[in-house]
Design an enzyme around this catalytic site. Structure first.
Site, mmCIF file in Angstrom:
data_model
loop_
_atom_site.group_PDB
_atom_site.id
_atom_site.type_symbol
_atom_site.label_atom_id
_atom_site.label_comp_id
_atom_site.label_asym_id
_atom_site.label_seq_id
_atom_site.Cartn_x
_atom_site.Cartn_y
_atom_site.Cartn_z
ATOM 1 C CE LYS A 194 -36.908 30.548 10.673
ATOM 2 N NZ LYS A 194 -36.163 29.409 11.038
ATOM 3 C CD GLU A 267 -36.485 36.985 26.086
ATOM 4 O OE1 GLU A 267 -35.372 37.013 26.855
ATOM 5 O OE2 GLU A 267 -37.458 37.359 26.581
ATOM 6 C CB CYS A 301 -29.699 32.250 26.140
ATOM 7 S SG CYS A 301 -31.446 31.555 27.033
ATOM 8 C CD GLU A 398 -24.843 32.790 23.447
ATOM 9 O OE1 GLU A 398 -24.895 33.250 22.589
ATOM 10 O OE2 GLU A 398 -25.548 32.707 24.450
HETATM 11 P P1 NAD Z 1 -29.747 32.418 15.118
HETATM 12 O O1 NAD Z 1 -29.935 33.810 15.591
HETATM 13 O O2 NAD Z 1 -28.990 32.116 14.107
HETATM 14 O O3 NAD Z 1 -31.035 31.874 14.771
HETATM 15 C C1 NAD Z 1 -32.294 32.041 15.632
HETATM 16 C C2 NAD Z 1 -33.727 31.978 14.803
HETATM 17 O O4 NAD Z 1 -33.476 32.866 13.791
HETATM 18 C C3 NAD Z 1 -33.534 30.704 13.748
HETATM 19 O O5 NAD Z 1 -34.931 30.178 13.790
HETATM 20 C C4 NAD Z 1 -33.064 31.139 12.278
HETATM 21 O O6 NAD Z 1 -33.566 30.442 11.433
HETATM 22 C C5 NAD Z 1 -33.628 32.736 12.330
HETATM 23 N N1 NAD Z 1 -32.583 33.524 11.485
HETATM 24 C C6 NAD Z 1 -31.413 33.450 11.174
HETATM 25 N N2 NAD Z 1 -31.233 34.425 10.252
HETATM 26 C C7 NAD Z 1 -32.395 35.222 10.423
HETATM 27 C C8 NAD Z 1 -32.832 36.728 9.763
HETATM 28 N N3 NAD Z 1 -31.995 37.338 9.047
HETATM 29 N N4 NAD Z 1 -34.049 36.976 9.968
HETATM 30 C C9 NAD Z 1 -34.790 36.452 10.540
HETATM 31 N N5 NAD Z 1 -34.642 35.153 11.417
HETATM 32 C C10 NAD Z 1 -33.536 34.649 11.132
HETATM 33 O O7 NAD Z 1 -29.337 31.722 16.435
HETATM 34 P P2 NAD Z 1 -28.849 30.378 16.822
HETATM 35 O O8 NAD Z 1 -27.835 30.061 16.574
HETATM 36 O O9 NAD Z 1 -30.133 29.448 16.114
HETATM 37 O O10 NAD Z 1 -29.462 30.133 18.440
HETATM 38 C C11 NAD Z 1 -28.438 30.385 19.394
HETATM 39 C C12 NAD Z 1 -28.853 31.931 20.022
HETATM 40 O O11 NAD Z 1 -29.826 31.866 20.703
HETATM 41 C C13 NAD Z 1 -27.741 31.737 21.250
HETATM 42 O O12 NAD Z 1 -27.072 33.155 20.980
HETATM 43 C C14 NAD Z 1 -28.500 31.968 22.327
HETATM 44 O O13 NAD Z 1 -27.890 32.722 23.400
HETATM 45 C C15 NAD Z 1 -29.692 32.459 21.839
HETATM 46 N N6 NAD Z 1 -30.763 32.044 22.707
HETATM 47 C C16 NAD Z 1 -31.639 33.018 23.480
HETATM 48 C C17 NAD Z 1 -32.497 32.833 24.589
HETATM 49 C C18 NAD Z 1 -32.862 33.649 25.468
HETATM 50 O O14 NAD Z 1 -34.161 33.496 25.752
HETATM 51 N N7 NAD Z 1 -32.342 34.959 25.602
HETATM 52 C C19 NAD Z 1 -32.933 31.380 24.380
HETATM 53 C C20 NAD Z 1 -32.432 30.365 23.541
HETATM 54 C C21 NAD Z 1 -31.359 31.118 22.657
#
Ligand code: NAD
Length: 494
Positions: A194, A267, A301, A398
């Site tokens: 997804k 991650e 991230c 963050e």
């Molecule tokens: P998010 O957690 O809101 O969303 C990430 C994904 O999860 C999206 O596809 C979203 O639709 C899905 N999602 C949302 N709610 C969910 C639920 N209840 N159950 C399952 N899936 C759900 O994060 P974001 O704001 O889109 O992304 C930014 C974050 O991602 C930052 O905190 C960043 O640090 C982190 N990030 C981490 C890495 C890494 O490798 N550690 C890499 C990229 C981004």
């Protein structure tokens, strides 16, 4: 001070330079009006749709399906059916498909890069020179492991887990997809992925690559939608969840699947310290600081969002940094001269604005790149905060935007203490000419990745992942294969 620096001091870097526009043509991208869900090698129609836009001007790009619980279940069933033949296919045969995917990605890289910048807002020079080459490299790299799993893990008999449910964020849409799909396929699993709701288009274009590579139906399924679709995937009958995203959602997923027997890798977020000692090569360091935080608008991230500078060189570092920031070109992501593109979404822009306000109210001093931001779209000028205390929100939370907080330290011990003083532990940077100091620091920093005299370097052969609230499990390298495998010795308690 060198002659050049003296001259620059008299006349600060000219910010009024006009560059001729150098827009990348969007002709190479052919978008459909409406996209379905890619399940079992077919495009199925979703009941509901939402519009995906371009953050550079808020223009609508396409309608995308919001996959329901039933859609997600169909995708998992398709992946389950495909698993039988995919998992028993010889590794060398699986590798052939993966090499094909890698080659097609490389061949179609311009199309993908333009679409990535259009849908996500990142500068074209980054999607072209970083995201796309790395995405193809991940498939090339893991294709090489597909027929060597037994040698990769001596004395252990590896077997695939089954169906992997994979959920990715919006900051590196195609690259995160590759990080997830490539090791899963190499290990013999099938996949339901997804993409994030704001950046689904390169994942949908990737389905075209799967067809071109003639990957058997159901081996990779792509379901678009928001968090509800993600939650349905977590709840479904998958054998493993691989999640990249925010710490908050990661924790919720972990709570949700506790006790179900599903495997999990997370991650999550980060608040990396980029640590500058007074014996560093200062100009190289300034480039590393800028790359560390303003690359991809700071939507990274592992961004070096906390700059820890040794007190003795605080002033020259901050002066040079501001001077360098004044040369950053902020604007159209599709312009080849652009250094900093659009913020990915309105929601993300509001998060950045809120934290920047908090920084000002708490007493930090703000400097921003002097630039004219476009009227339409989502934009934030590269920002640096000085006078930051460790307790400020901008030093703890963050921001996930182009905002740097500068703190100081006197001794290496103090640097380590301050660097480790966050709930996160994803990455860190150390700038010094002393190799022994790099090793001393690396032993003490609680971070999954530590860069020395560079920052934000990635390679498919190198594992990546966090400590503490940055998550667990590794992606990349041999380490990245392991979470997609079970070992027979484990079954027999060995
Ligand atoms: P998010 O957690 O809101 O969303 C990430 C994904 O999860 C999206 O596809 C979203 O639709 C899905 N999602 C949302 N709610 C969910 C639920 N209840 N159950 C399952 N899936 C759900 O994060 P974001 O704001 O889109 O992304 C930014 C974050 O991602 C930052 O905190 C960043 O640090 C982190 N990030 C981490 C890495 C890494 O490798 N550690 C890499 C990229 C981004």
């Amino acid at each position: 001070m060198t002659e050049v620096e003296k001259r620059q001091d008299r006349s600060p870097v000219p910010t009024g330079w006009t560059y001729a526009p150098a827009p990348e043509s969007t002709d190479v991208v052919k978008l459909r009006e409406r996209y379905g869900l890619y399940i079992g090698g077919e495009w199925l129609t979703a009941k509901e749709h939402f519009t995906t836009i371009s953050p550079r001007d808020e223009s609508p790009l396409a309608e995308v399906g919001q996959a329901s619980v039933a859609d997600v279940e169909s995708a998992v069933a398709a992946a389950r059916e495909a698993f039988e033949s995919w998992s028993t296919l010889a590794g060398s045969e699986r590798a052939k498909y993966m090499f094909r995917i890698a080659r097609i990605l490389a061949e179609r890289s311009r199309e993908f890069a333009v679409l990535e910048s259009l849908n996500g807002g990142k500068p074209i020079k980054e999607s072209r020179d970083v995201d796309l080459p790395l995405a193809a490299a991940h498939f090339f790299y893991y294709a090489g492991w597909a027929d060597k799993l037994e040698y990769a893990f001596p004395n252990r008999r590896p077997r695939p887990l089954g169906v992997a449910g994979q959920i990715i964020p919006w900051n590196f849409p195609l690259l995160m997809l590759s990080w997830k799909i490539a090791p899963a396929l190499a290990a013999g699993n099938t996949v339901v992925l997804k993409p994030a709701e704001t950046t689904p288009l390169t994942a949908l274009l990737f389905c075209d690559v799967l067809r071109q590579a003639e990957l058997p139906a159901g081996v990779v399924n792509i379901v678009t939608g928001d968090g509800r679709t993600g939650a349905a995937l977590v709840d479904s009958g998958v054998d493993k969840i691989a999640f990249t995203g925010s710490t908050e959602v990661g924790k919720a997923i972990q709570r949700h699947i506790a006790g179900t027997g599903k495997r999990l890798t997370l991650e999550l977020g980060g608040k990396a310290a980029n640590i500058v000692f007074d014996d560093c090569a200062i100009d190289q360091t300034i480039e590393g600081i800028v790359n560390g935080i303003y690359f991809n608008q700071g939507h990274v991230c592992c961004a070096g969002s906390r700059l820890l500078v040794q007190e003795s060189i605080y002033e020259p570092v901050v002066d040079k940094l501001k001077r360098r920031m004044a040369t950053l070109r902020v604007g159209d992501p599709l312009d080849k001269n652009t250094d900093v593109g659009a913020i990915n979404s309105k929601v993300q822009l509001e998060r950045i604005e809120e934290l920047v306000e908090a920084g000002k109210n708490e007493g930090a001093e703000l400097f921003q790149t002097p630039c004219q931001l476009p009227e339409k779209g989502y934009w934030f000028a590269p920002t640096v905060f000085t006078n930051v205390a460790q307790s400020y929100r901008i030093a703890q939370e963050e921001i996930f935007g182009p905002v740097l907080s500068v703190l100081t330290f006197r001794t290496p011990e103090e640097a380590v203490e301050k660097a480790n003083n966050t709930p996160y532990g994803l990455s860190a940077g150390v700038w010094t000419e002393k190799g022994s100091r790099i090793l001393w620091m690396a032993e003490r920093l609680r971070a999954g990745v530590i860069w020395a005299n560079t920052f934000n370097r990635f390679d498919p052969a190198s594992p990546f992942g966090g400590y503490k609230e940055s998550g667990f499990g590794r992606e990349g390298g041999l380490h990245g294969l392991e979470p997609y495998l079970a070992f027979d010795t484990e079954t027999f308690g060995g």
